[in-house]
Scaffold this active site. Structure first.
Site, mmCIF file in Angstrom:
data_model
loop_
_atom_site.group_PDB
_atom_site.id
_atom_site.type_symbol
_atom_site.label_atom_id
_atom_site.label_comp_id
_atom_site.label_asym_id
_atom_site.label_seq_id
_atom_site.Cartn_x
_atom_site.Cartn_y
_atom_site.Cartn_z
ATOM 1 N N LYS A 258 0.869 -1.190 0.000
ATOM 2 C CA LYS A 258 0.000 0.000 0.000
ATOM 3 C C LYS A 258 0.897 1.228 0.000
ATOM 4 O O LYS A 258 1.865 1.310 0.760
ATOM 5 C CB LYS A 258 -0.917 -0.006 1.232
ATOM 6 C CG LYS A 258 -1.774 1.257 1.357
ATOM 7 C CD LYS A 258 -2.835 1.167 2.446
ATOM 8 C CE LYS A 258 -3.482 2.529 2.690
ATOM 9 N NZ LYS A 258 -4.533 2.500 3.745
ATOM 10 N N ASP A 263 -2.578 10.040 3.937
ATOM 11 C CA ASP A 263 -4.000 9.688 3.956
ATOM 12 C C ASP A 263 -4.773 10.682 4.821
ATOM 13 O O ASP A 263 -4.817 10.556 6.037
ATOM 14 C CB ASP A 263 -4.174 8.252 4.496
ATOM 15 C CG ASP A 263 -5.629 7.802 4.471
ATOM 16 O OD1 ASP A 263 -6.470 8.533 3.888
ATOM 17 O OD2 ASP A 263 -5.916 6.722 5.028
ATOM 18 N N LYS A 270 -10.534 12.653 7.765
ATOM 19 C CA LYS A 270 -10.228 12.160 9.110
ATOM 20 C C LYS A 270 -10.268 13.320 10.099
ATOM 21 O O LYS A 270 -9.931 14.441 9.740
ATOM 22 C CB LYS A 270 -8.800 11.572 9.139
ATOM 23 C CG LYS A 270 -8.635 10.226 8.475
ATOM 24 C CD LYS A 270 -7.202 9.743 8.610
ATOM 25 C CE LYS A 270 -6.958 8.441 7.870
ATOM 26 N NZ LYS A 270 -7.688 7.289 8.403
ATOM 27 N N ASP A 281 1.242 5.884 5.892
ATOM 28 C CA ASP A 281 0.317 5.032 5.143
ATOM 29 C C ASP A 281 0.966 4.460 3.869
ATOM 30 O O ASP A 281 0.335 3.731 3.128
ATOM 31 C CB ASP A 281 -0.954 5.829 4.801
ATOM 32 C CG ASP A 281 -2.204 4.959 4.826
ATOM 33 O OD1 ASP A 281 -2.151 3.867 5.420
ATOM 34 O OD2 ASP A 281 -3.223 5.363 4.235
ATOM 35 N N ASP A 340 -12.228 7.188 2.920
ATOM 36 C CA ASP A 340 -11.094 6.877 3.796
ATOM 37 C C ASP A 340 -10.731 5.390 3.727
ATOM 38 O O ASP A 340 -9.681 4.990 4.223
ATOM 39 C CB ASP A 340 -11.423 7.298 5.233
ATOM 40 C CG ASP A 340 -10.188 7.405 6.112
ATOM 41 O OD1 ASP A 340 -9.067 7.356 5.555
ATOM 42 O OD2 ASP A 340 -10.332 7.522 7.337
ATOM 43 N N GLU A 342 -9.522 3.892 1.321
ATOM 44 C CA GLU A 342 -8.930 4.093 -0.008
ATOM 45 C C GLU A 342 -7.891 3.038 -0.363
ATOM 46 O O GLU A 342 -7.706 2.712 -1.526
ATOM 47 C CB GLU A 342 -8.294 5.490 -0.075
ATOM 48 C CG GLU A 342 -6.876 5.622 0.525
ATOM 49 C CD GLU A 342 -6.787 5.320 2.021
ATOM 50 O OE1 GLU A 342 -7.821 5.431 2.694
ATOM 51 O OE2 GLU A 342 -5.697 4.966 2.506
ATOM 52 N N ARG A 344 -7.708 -0.181 -0.056
ATOM 53 C CA ARG A 344 -8.196 -1.375 -0.769
ATOM 54 C C ARG A 344 -8.526 -1.078 -2.224
ATOM 55 O O ARG A 344 -8.422 -1.939 -3.083
ATOM 56 C CB ARG A 344 -9.391 -1.969 -0.004
ATOM 57 C CG ARG A 344 -10.585 -1.077 0.088
ATOM 58 C CD ARG A 344 -11.551 -1.488 1.187
ATOM 59 N NE ARG A 344 -11.081 -1.097 2.518
ATOM 60 C CZ ARG A 344 -11.749 -1.318 3.647
ATOM 61 N NH1 ARG A 344 -12.915 -1.943 3.611
ATOM 62 N NH2 ARG A 344 -11.262 -0.922 4.797
HETATM 63 N N1 BES Z 1 -4.752 4.235 6.563
HETATM 64 C C1 BES Z 1 -5.948 3.930 7.266
HETATM 65 C C2 BES Z 1 -5.769 2.814 8.309
HETATM 66 C C3 BES Z 1 -4.885 3.126 9.478
HETATM 67 C C4 BES Z 1 -5.450 3.638 10.630
HETATM 68 C C5 BES Z 1 -3.532 2.883 9.441
HETATM 69 C C6 BES Z 1 -4.636 3.903 11.731
HETATM 70 C C7 BES Z 1 -2.726 3.148 10.537
HETATM 71 C C8 BES Z 1 -3.270 3.656 11.680
HETATM 72 C C9 BES Z 1 -7.025 3.480 6.295
HETATM 73 O O1 BES Z 1 -6.966 4.011 5.013
HETATM 74 C C10 BES Z 1 -8.344 3.881 6.885
HETATM 75 O O2 BES Z 1 -8.543 5.031 7.069
HETATM 76 N N2 BES Z 1 -9.178 2.900 7.186
HETATM 77 C C11 BES Z 1 -10.454 3.138 7.771
HETATM 78 C C12 BES Z 1 -11.440 2.207 7.138
HETATM 79 C C13 BES Z 1 -12.852 2.537 7.417
HETATM 80 C C14 BES Z 1 -13.234 3.833 6.759
HETATM 81 C C15 BES Z 1 -13.723 1.423 6.898
HETATM 82 C C16 BES Z 1 -10.333 2.878 9.272
HETATM 83 O O3 BES Z 1 -9.589 1.999 9.680
HETATM 84 O O4 BES Z 1 -10.977 3.601 10.018
HETATM 85 ZN ZN ZN Z 2 -7.937 5.906 4.826
HETATM 86 ZN ZN ZN Z 3 -5.044 4.603 4.377
#
Ligand code: BES
Ligand code: ZN
Ligand code: ZN
Length: 497
Positions: A258, A263, A270, A281, A340, A342, A344
């Site tokens: 990734k 992000d 966020k 990220d 968010d 993103e 995947r």
């Molecule tokens: N990059 C984040 C995941 C992440 C969170 C990595 C904290 C490291 C520390 C990812 O893109 C994300 O924001 N995921 C969301 C998914 C949700 C919107 C379904 C999440 O984990 O809240």
């Molecule tokens: Zn994200």
């Molecule tokens: Zn992310």
């Protein structure tokens, strides 16, 4: 930013010696719990540095992990460090040793030693060096005032009668520190273009093949996921493919990372505190670049591909919207419920690209979900995939190397939550099991004949506080597991025909 292909942190030199009387500024002595009472080594040391044994005994030292006694004898700093019990499970024992060695070297450095003699690490030389190399790492390039070279261990004398492949361990740890440097570089230094440039420079220097696709080409290849995530930023995405190719490959494998250089969440923005550390990220891609750099040097008989789609996830007038329906390279359509989620979207296009290369195995590394940290804590990665044996094989390697991993179960009953009214699938599942539904989303894009393992490194890729031999910041998690996997692929193939 000048493009870099090596870590800014220079590893200390290592000399394997047999004589414990070598002259060094500081001495680190590792002692196992069960060997403390009757340690031949301690007795030998006691005859050179009189009083060592009695003093540590008096101070209550028992050889437990985290035990450390600092003595100054004949003007020398001596650190006696507990290695814990030898009967400990292999993975914990090795990790104790890495941490003990790191602790000693860092203390010696803080005491302004330039050279350290390490004793008592026989049969665990690799772990001792890993602890030293990873533990001494610092990221200071963006500080104008501190000279990182001021306090520095220049040389480690490692006492052992065994043969030690110092060059392999150094190459591996240097690469891991290189990955940490890239992760620690913030979004105003590392963006999709500069990350691609680093991959290209590494390829050129180490003899990997390299192909980089710009935004127009990404669109032409039909990578709707990469386009959707990348379109909100003023810096367009890059799709990067680097690979090692031997004469007649015995197998073909791809590493996918990734690569979100920052992000923000996109329009599903966020909250401020969650955005801090989102420079990390891109950690999956950084680990892939670093692993590929080692692979170019060890020249395995396999074709090994490193692939990532570098994007900056930003909100703007050109950003994708929640509700958008995008068409991925696979032909499948995805309803974007949350911008968010993103990672995947970019990963499935990278996975499709990898599968078109005809690889038999894919491992992806991704800082994918906060839910994985909720499930496993922030120090353990979640492992998922379509092959139990491949998941287990990788998980075992990781745990042995101190890259903690645990397998999470795909659950057909959770598939329901990814159903979309208007598209083939949507990009988020329900309230629970977020790490698993993210993995199951990607599973939809994997062909049956490919063995695929997904490692969610959201927690361990970046630490918010010091842990063991890691400072706060990027850890380079995954680099050693990926490289070691290539070294042990033959064993996996023998067991799983
Ligand atoms: N990059 C984040 C995941 C992440 C969170 C990595 C904290 C490291 C520390 C990812 O893109 C994300 O924001 N995921 C969301 C998914 C949700 C919107 C379904 C999440 O984990 O809240
Ligand atoms: Zn994200
Ligand atoms: Zn992310």
């Amino acid at each position: 930013m000048r493009v870099f292909t090596e870590s800014f942190f220079n590893l200390p030199e290592v000399e394997i010696v047999q004589d414990l009387k070598v002259n060094a500024d500081a001495i680190g002595i590792g002692v196992f719990k069960e060997e403390f009472e009757d340690s031949k080594l301690l007795k030998e040391i006691n005859s050179v540095y009189q009083g060592v044994y009695d003093t540590i005994k008096k101070k209550g030292f028992k050889g437990d992990e985290k035990d450390m006694i600092h003595l100054t004898i004949q003007g020398k700093d001596i650190f006696v460090v507990g290695l814990g019990s030898k009967s400990e499970k292999k993975k914990f024992l090795k990790e104790n040793i890495r941490r003990a060695s790191s602790h000693t070297c860092v203390e010696a450095k803080n005491g302004r030693a330039k050279t350290v003699l390490l004793l008592g690490f026989e049969n665990f030389e690799r772990e001792a060096l890993e602890g030293a190399f990873l533990g001494l790492y610092e990221f200071k390039v963006l500080k104008s005032s501190e000279k990182s070279e001021e306090k520095r261990i220049e040389k480690i004398f490692l006492v052992t009668k065994n043969n030690v492949d110092v060059s392999y361990i150094s190459t591996l740890c240097e690469a891991q520190n290189f990955a940490r440097d890239i992760v620690n570089m913030p979004g105003n230094y590392i963006n999709p273009s500069t990350l691609a440039e680093i991959a290209s420079a590494v390829s050129q220097k180490y003899g990997l093949k390299c192909e980089i696709f710009d935004f127009e080409q990404i669109k032409r290849m039909g990578m709707g996921g990469v386009v959707a995530v990348g379109q909100g930023s003023s810096i367009p995405p890059k799709f990067v493919h680097i690979w090692w190719s031997p004469g007649k490959p015995k197998d073909k494998i791809a590493f996918v990372g990734k690569a979100i250089t920052f992000d923000s969440g996109g329009l599903s923005l966020k909250p401020p505190q969650s955005m801090v550390t989102m420079k990390a990220d891109k950690s999956g891609a950084c680990a892939v670049i670093a692993a590929m750099k080692v692979i170019a040097q060890i020249k395995p008989p396999y074709e090994v591909h490193g692939i990532f789609a570098a994007c900056e996830n930003m909100p703007s007038g050109t950003a994708q919207r929640p509700d958008d329906i995008i068409k991925t390279m696979s032909g499948k359509t995805v309803e974007v419920e949350n911008t968010d989620a993103e990672g995947r979207l970019t990963l499935v296009d990278a996975l499709s690209y990898a599968q078109r290369l005809g690889v038999s195995k894919i491992v992806d590394l991704a800082t994918l979900t906060g839910a994985c940290m909720v499930a496993l804590g922030e120090y353990t990665a979640g492992v998922m995939g379509n092959s139990d044996s491949f998941c287990e094989f990788i998980c075992n390697i990781g745990n042995e190397l101190g890259e903690k991993m645990w397998i999470l179960p795909f659950d057909p009953d959770l598939r329901e939550s990814l159903k979309s009214q208007f598209a083939d699938i949507k990009n988020v599942g329900g309230r629970y099991g977020g790490a698993i539904t993210a993995g199951m989303f990607m599973l939809e894009f994997i062909n049956k004949d490919v063995e695929w393992v997904h490692i969610d490194i959201a927690g361990p890729a970046f630490l918010n506080k010091k842990l063991g031999y890691f400072q706060k910041g990027g850890t380079g998690f995954g680099v050693r597991t990926l490289v070691e996997l290539i070294g042990r692929l033959k064993e996996y193939k023998r067991k799983n025909v």
